[in-house]
Design a protein around this motif. Structure first.
Motif, PDB file in Angstrom:
ATOM      1  N   UNK A 193      -9.523   0.921  14.878  1.00 20.20           N
ATOM      2  CA  UNK A 193      -8.937  -0.206  14.160  1.00 20.20           C
ATOM      3  C   UNK A 193      -9.117  -1.553  14.833  1.00 20.20           C
ATOM      4  N   UNK A 194      -9.685  -1.565  16.023  1.00 22.51           N
ATOM      5  CA  UNK A 194      -9.670  -2.777  16.851  1.00 22.51           C
ATOM      6  C   UNK A 194     -10.181  -4.018  16.138  1.00 22.51           C
ATOM      7  N   UNK A 195     -11.200  -3.880  15.308  1.00 25.62           N
ATOM      8  CA  UNK A 195     -11.818  -5.061  14.694  1.00 25.62           C
ATOM      9  C   UNK A 195     -11.313  -5.326  13.279  1.00 25.62           C
ATOM     10  N   UNK A 196     -10.328  -4.567  12.854  1.00 29.15           N
ATOM     11  CA  UNK A 196      -9.802  -4.706  11.499  1.00 29.15           C
ATOM     12  C   UNK A 196      -8.457  -5.422  11.496  1.00 29.15           C
ATOM     13  N   UNK A 197      -8.242  -6.210  10.467  1.00 27.20           N
ATOM     14  CA  UNK A 197      -6.892  -6.685  10.183  1.00 27.20           C
ATOM     15  C   UNK A 197      -6.177  -5.594   9.394  1.00 27.20           C
ATOM     16  N   UNK A 198      -4.891  -5.477   9.604  1.00 24.83           N
ATOM     17  CA  UNK A 198      -4.088  -4.432   8.975  1.00 24.83           C
ATOM     18  C   UNK A 198      -3.001  -5.082   8.127  1.00 24.83           C
ATOM     19  N   UNK A 199      -2.831  -4.557   6.948  1.00 26.32           N
ATOM     20  CA  UNK A 199      -1.774  -5.050   6.083  1.00 26.32           C
ATOM     21  C   UNK A 199      -0.818  -3.947   5.687  1.00 26.32           C
ATOM     22  N   UNK A 200       0.419  -4.322   5.469  1.00 26.64           N
ATOM     23  CA  UNK A 200       1.417  -3.426   4.876  1.00 26.64           C
ATOM     24  C   UNK A 200       1.767  -3.967   3.492  1.00 26.64           C
ATOM     25  N   UNK A 201       1.798  -3.074   2.542  1.00 28.30           N
ATOM     26  CA  UNK A 201       2.128  -3.411   1.169  1.00 28.30           C
ATOM     27  C   UNK A 201       3.236  -2.467   0.710  1.00 28.30           C
ATOM     28  N   UNK A 202       3.884  -2.840  -0.375  1.00 28.59           N
ATOM     29  CA  UNK A 202       4.875  -1.929  -0.944  1.00 28.59           C
ATOM     30  C   UNK A 202       4.861  -2.042  -2.461  1.00 28.59           C
ATOM     31  N   UNK A 203       5.289  -0.963  -3.087  1.00 26.85           N
ATOM     32  CA  UNK A 203       5.387  -0.938  -4.542  1.00 26.85           C
ATOM     33  C   UNK A 203       6.635  -0.180  -4.945  1.00 26.85           C
ATOM     34  N   UNK A 204       7.507  -0.883  -5.626  1.00 29.31           N
ATOM     35  CA  UNK A 204       8.727  -0.282  -6.144  1.00 29.31           C
ATOM     36  C   UNK A 204       8.483   0.191  -7.573  1.00 29.31           C
ATOM     37  N   UNK A 251      -6.518  -1.516   5.575  1.00 26.64           N
ATOM     38  CA  UNK A 251      -7.292  -2.213   6.594  1.00 26.64           C
ATOM     39  C   UNK A 251      -8.445  -2.972   5.941  1.00 26.64           C
ATOM     40  N   UNK A 252      -8.832  -4.050   6.575  1.00 32.10           N
ATOM     41  CA  UNK A 252      -9.945  -4.849   6.093  1.00 32.10           C
ATOM     42  C   UNK A 252     -10.823  -5.247   7.255  1.00 32.10           C
ATOM     43  N   UNK A 253     -12.132  -5.205   7.012  1.00 32.32           N
ATOM     44  CA  UNK A 253     -13.075  -5.612   8.053  1.00 32.32           C
ATOM     45  C   UNK A 253     -12.980  -7.099   8.347  1.00 32.32           C
ATOM     46  N   UNK A 254     -12.378  -7.846   7.378  1.00 35.84           N
ATOM     47  CA  UNK A 254     -12.136  -9.259   7.624  1.00 35.84           C
ATOM     48  C   UNK A 254     -10.946  -9.334   8.577  1.00 35.84           C
ATOM     49  N   UNK A 255     -11.209  -9.630   9.815  1.00 34.92           N
ATOM     50  CA  UNK A 255     -10.199  -9.467  10.860  1.00 34.92           C
ATOM     51  C   UNK A 255      -9.093 -10.490  10.888  1.00 34.92           C
ATOM     52  N   UNK A 273      -5.912 -12.852   9.349  1.00 39.48           N
ATOM     53  CA  UNK A 273      -4.714 -12.573   8.581  1.00 39.48           C
ATOM     54  C   UNK A 273      -4.123 -13.912   8.110  1.00 39.48           C
ATOM     55  N   UNK A 274      -4.049 -14.169   6.810  1.00 39.94           N
ATOM     56  CA  UNK A 274      -4.534 -13.282   5.759  1.00 39.94           C
ATOM     57  C   UNK A 274      -6.059 -13.183   5.745  1.00 39.94           C
ATOM     58  N   UNK A 275      -6.587 -12.056   5.265  1.00 38.45           N
ATOM     59  CA  UNK A 275      -8.031 -11.857   5.321  1.00 38.45           C
ATOM     60  C   UNK A 275      -8.767 -12.676   4.264  1.00 38.45           C
ATOM     61  N   UNK A 276     -10.071 -12.879   4.488  1.00 42.20           N
ATOM     62  CA  UNK A 276     -10.889 -13.641   3.543  1.00 42.20           C
ATOM     63  C   UNK A 276     -11.588 -12.734   2.542  1.00 42.20           C
ATOM     64  N   UNK A 277     -11.311 -11.418   2.646  1.00 40.36           N
ATOM     65  CA  UNK A 277     -11.911 -10.490   1.717  1.00 40.36           C
ATOM     66  C   UNK A 277     -10.944  -9.376   1.370  1.00 40.36           C
ATOM     67  N   UNK A 278     -11.405  -8.403   0.623  1.00 35.64           N
ATOM     68  CA  UNK A 278     -10.516  -7.333   0.161  1.00 35.64           C
ATOM     69  C   UNK A 278     -10.182  -6.347   1.273  1.00 35.64           C
ATOM     70  N   UNK A 279      -9.121  -5.599   1.048  1.00 36.85           N
ATOM     71  CA  UNK A 279      -8.799  -4.485   1.925  1.00 36.85           C
ATOM     72  C   UNK A 279      -9.696  -3.309   1.536  1.00 36.85           C
TER      73      UNK A 279
END
Length: 123
Positions: A29-40, A98-102, A104-110
């Motif tokens: 994961x070192x080069x990836x940005x990580x996001x947390x999302x939720x859905x109710x 995770x997204x290769x766009x490292x 946050x916020x990323x410039x591309x999709x997860x």
């Protein structure tokens, strides 16, 4: 095949705390940005938090700012979401991605998503 596995969800009373974990298999994961999302139930998925590849920048949704903390542990290839002062409105399935766009916020999709972990806040 890249696998992201979330854990740490559960049932907690209002005001309680949980720590979610997101671990990766196959991929470092070192080069990836990580996001947390939720859905109710009945609601759209929303972004909760993000951490850059360097851990130098983070993002929090207004609804969780001051209560949630995102962090990453490179040695364990894991990202955490510490959730304090939980409210019933935090009830949702939480996903990491995770997204290769490292940045946050990323410039591309997860690119990759986990299966989710249920968090229920109820008395």
């Amino acid at each position: 095949q890249v696998q992201l596995v979330e854990s740490g969800g559960g049932l907690v009373q209002p005001g309680g705390s949980l720590r979610l974990s997101c671990a990766a298999a196959v991929l470092t994961l070192d080069t990836y940005a990580i996001g947390w999302f939720r859905q109710a139930p009945g609601k759209e998925r929303e972004g909760v938090s993000c951490i850059s590849s360097s851990a130098g920048s983070t993002y929090y949704a207004d609804s969780v700012k001051g209560r949630f903390t995102i962090s990453r542990e490179y040695a364990k290839n894991t990202v955490y979401l510490r959730m304090n002062s939980l409210k019933p409105e935090d009830t949702a399935v939480y996903y990491c991605a995770i997204t290769k766009w490292g940045t946050c916020p990323p410039r591309g999709p997860f690119d990759y998503w986990g299966q989710g972990t249920q968090v229920t806040v109820s008395s």
